[in-house]
Scaffold this motif. Structure first.
Motif, PDB file in Angstrom:
ATOM      1  N   ILE A 120       0.864  -1.186   0.000  1.00 59.14           N
ATOM      2  CA  ILE A 120       0.000   0.000   0.000  1.00 59.14           C
ATOM      3  C   ILE A 120       0.894   1.227   0.000  1.00 59.14           C
ATOM      4  N   HIS A 121       0.788   2.062  -1.015  1.00 54.49           N
ATOM      5  CA  HIS A 121       1.541   3.325  -0.966  1.00 54.49           C
ATOM      6  C   HIS A 121       0.675   4.473  -1.459  1.00 54.49           C
ATOM      7  N   GLY A 122       1.011   5.677  -0.977  1.00 54.30           N
ATOM      8  CA  GLY A 122       0.251   6.875  -1.301  1.00 54.30           C
ATOM      9  C   GLY A 122      -0.540   7.403  -0.107  1.00 54.30           C
ATOM     10  N   LEU A 123      -0.503   6.712   1.012  1.00 56.07           N
ATOM     11  CA  LEU A 123      -1.259   7.155   2.189  1.00 56.07           C
ATOM     12  C   LEU A 123      -0.673   8.423   2.811  1.00 56.07           C
ATOM     13  N   GLU A 124       0.650   8.634   2.660  1.00 52.76           N
ATOM     14  CA  GLU A 124       1.270   9.798   3.287  1.00 52.76           C
ATOM     15  C   GLU A 124       0.759  11.110   2.700  1.00 52.76           C
ATOM     16  N   ALA A 134       0.357   0.708   9.587  1.00 51.74           N
ATOM     17  CA  ALA A 134       0.933  -0.639   9.486  1.00 51.74           C
ATOM     18  C   ALA A 134       0.593  -1.457  10.724  1.00 51.74           C
ATOM     19  N   LYS A 135       0.655  -0.844  11.873  1.00 52.76           N
ATOM     20  CA  LYS A 135       0.305  -1.539  13.111  1.00 52.76           C
ATOM     21  C   LYS A 135      -1.164  -1.937  13.106  1.00 52.76           C
ATOM     22  N   GLN A 136      -2.006  -1.037  12.604  1.00 57.17           N
ATOM     23  CA  GLN A 136      -3.433  -1.342  12.525  1.00 57.17           C
ATOM     24  C   GLN A 136      -3.695  -2.514  11.581  1.00 57.17           C
ATOM     25  N   PHE A 137      -3.025  -2.542  10.423  1.00 59.63           N
ATOM     26  CA  PHE A 137      -3.190  -3.661   9.480  1.00 59.63           C
ATOM     27  C   PHE A 137      -2.701  -4.966  10.113  1.00 59.63           C
ATOM     28  N   GLY A 144       2.210 -10.018   9.571  1.00 58.15           N
ATOM     29  CA  GLY A 144       3.280  -9.037   9.675  1.00 58.15           C
ATOM     30  C   GLY A 144       3.003  -7.868   8.749  1.00 58.15           C
ATOM     31  N   ALA A 145       3.280  -6.679   9.215  1.00 55.60           N
ATOM     32  CA  ALA A 145       3.126  -5.478   8.389  1.00 55.60           C
ATOM     33  C   ALA A 145       4.248  -4.525   8.753  1.00 55.60           C
ATOM     34  N   SER A 146       4.868  -3.917   7.735  1.00 52.97           N
ATOM     35  CA  SER A 146       5.973  -2.998   8.004  1.00 52.97           C
ATOM     36  C   SER A 146       5.973  -1.859   7.003  1.00 52.97           C
ATOM     37  N   VAL A 147       6.683  -0.800   7.364  1.00 54.76           N
ATOM     38  CA  VAL A 147       6.855   0.351   6.478  1.00 54.76           C
ATOM     39  C   VAL A 147       8.234   0.226   5.844  1.00 54.76           C
ATOM     40  N   THR A 148       8.276   0.168   4.512  1.00 53.84           N
ATOM     41  CA  THR A 148       9.541   0.047   3.787  1.00 53.84           C
ATOM     42  C   THR A 148       9.572   1.052   2.647  1.00 53.84           C
ATOM     43  N   LYS A 149      10.754   1.216   2.060  1.00 51.61           N
ATOM     44  CA  LYS A 149      10.882   2.076   0.878  1.00 51.61           C
ATOM     45  C   LYS A 149      10.831   1.198  -0.363  1.00 51.61           C
ATOM     46  N   ASN A 150      10.036   1.635  -1.351  1.00 52.42           N
ATOM     47  CA  ASN A 150       9.975   0.882  -2.602  1.00 52.42           C
ATOM     48  C   ASN A 150      11.104   1.339  -3.526  1.00 52.42           C
ATOM     49  N   PRO A 151      11.299   0.690  -4.680  1.00 50.89           N
ATOM     50  CA  PRO A 151      12.402   1.082  -5.581  1.00 50.89           C
ATOM     51  C   PRO A 151      12.350   2.537  -6.055  1.00 50.89           C
ATOM     52  N   GLY A 153      11.719   4.975  -4.147  1.00 46.48           N
ATOM     53  CA  GLY A 153      12.120   5.814  -3.027  1.00 46.48           C
ATOM     54  C   GLY A 153      10.957   6.278  -2.167  1.00 46.48           C
ATOM     55  N   GLN A 154       9.753   5.830  -2.453  1.00 47.11           N
ATOM     56  CA  GLN A 154       8.586   6.219  -1.668  1.00 47.11           C
ATOM     57  C   GLN A 154       8.375   5.203  -0.552  1.00 47.11           C
ATOM     58  N   GLU A 155       7.825   5.671   0.558  1.00 48.39           N
ATOM     59  CA  GLU A 155       7.531   4.758   1.647  1.00 48.39           C
ATOM     60  C   GLU A 155       6.210   4.061   1.370  1.00 48.39           C
ATOM     61  N   GLU A 156       6.161   2.777   1.686  1.00 46.74           N
ATOM     62  CA  GLU A 156       4.946   2.003   1.493  1.00 46.74           C
ATOM     63  C   GLU A 156       4.778   1.028   2.651  1.00 46.74           C
ATOM     64  N   ILE A 157       3.566   0.541   2.802  1.00 47.44           N
ATOM     65  CA  ILE A 157       3.284  -0.454   3.822  1.00 47.44           C
ATOM     66  C   ILE A 157       3.198  -1.803   3.133  1.00 47.44           C
ATOM     67  N   VAL A 158       3.926  -2.787   3.640  1.00 43.76           N
ATOM     68  CA  VAL A 158       3.894  -4.136   3.088  1.00 43.76           C
ATOM     69  C   VAL A 158       3.246  -5.038   4.130  1.00 43.76           C
ATOM     70  N   VAL A 159       2.125  -5.670   3.736  1.00 43.07           N
ATOM     71  CA  VAL A 159       1.393  -6.575   4.615  1.00 43.07           C
ATOM     72  C   VAL A 159       1.523  -7.981   4.053  1.00 43.07           C
TER      73      VAL A 159
END
Length: 194
Positions: A120-124, A134-137, A144-151, A153-159
């Protein structure tokens, strides 16, 4: 002798000054004129506390402030204030346009044959705290859910897991910290592994 001087100074303690802050620009009321939303600050203060408004912005108070300035300085000050307000309005308008144009993308990415992750990206852009989301998901889906950077360079949530449909529903319903995202700005994409 030193102890009596200390006792005298503590007995006459000076009470702290009470400082009131503007609800519009969050500056102290005396400094609103230096902020970007001066006219809105004045309107707000006039509605909330007319006596204080008269103290700072009545004709006599303004003449006292401007009396020390030359005519050229007064004209320049008024012009600068107008340009600051115009810039602030344009900036707010641009931020609103950007917010309305941005999209929340939910991708279902195949990891192995039957294993998926949901990105999931674009929430910011909608001022949603990604760590809290991410904690809510993670709590909702028990994965498991975490906030990572995609290729890019944007932050996204990976569930972990195939939960893209449920994530769309949660965002559309505005559950928890996910409030404020319009339904038409949500895009669901499926990405297969090559």
């Amino acid at each position: 002798m030193a102890s009596t001087a200390e006792e005298a100074s503590t007995s006459q303690a000076v009470p702290p000054k009470e400082v009131r802050y503007c609800k519009v620009c969050t500056f102290p009321l005396e400094y609103c004129e230096f902020g970007p939303k001066f006219s809105k600050c004045k309107e707000s203060l006039q509605k909330e506390d007319p006596e204080l408004y008269d103290k700072f912005y009545s004709e006599e108070a303004m003449q006292a402030k401007l009396g020390t300035l030359s005519l050229e300085a007064q004209a320049k000050l008024e012009k600068d204030t107008a340009t600051k307000e115009a810039k602030a309005e344009k900036k707010a308008e641009a931020a609103l346009k950007k917010k309305l144009a941005s999209q929340v993308t939910i991708k279902r990415i195949e990891r192995n044959k039957r294993k998926y992750v949901t990105s999931i990206h674009g929430l910011e852009a909608f001022e949603i705290d990604l760590k809290k989301a991410a904690k809510q998901f993670a709590q909702k889906f028990a994965t498991g859910a975490s906030v990572t950077k995609n290729p890019q360079g944007q932050e996204e949530i990976v569930v972990q897991g195939d939960v893209s449909g449920d994530v769309v529903e949660m965002i559309e319903d505005g559950v928890g910290v996910l409030k404020g995202v319009p339904k038409e700005n949500i895009v669901e994409v499926e990405e297969k592994k090559k």
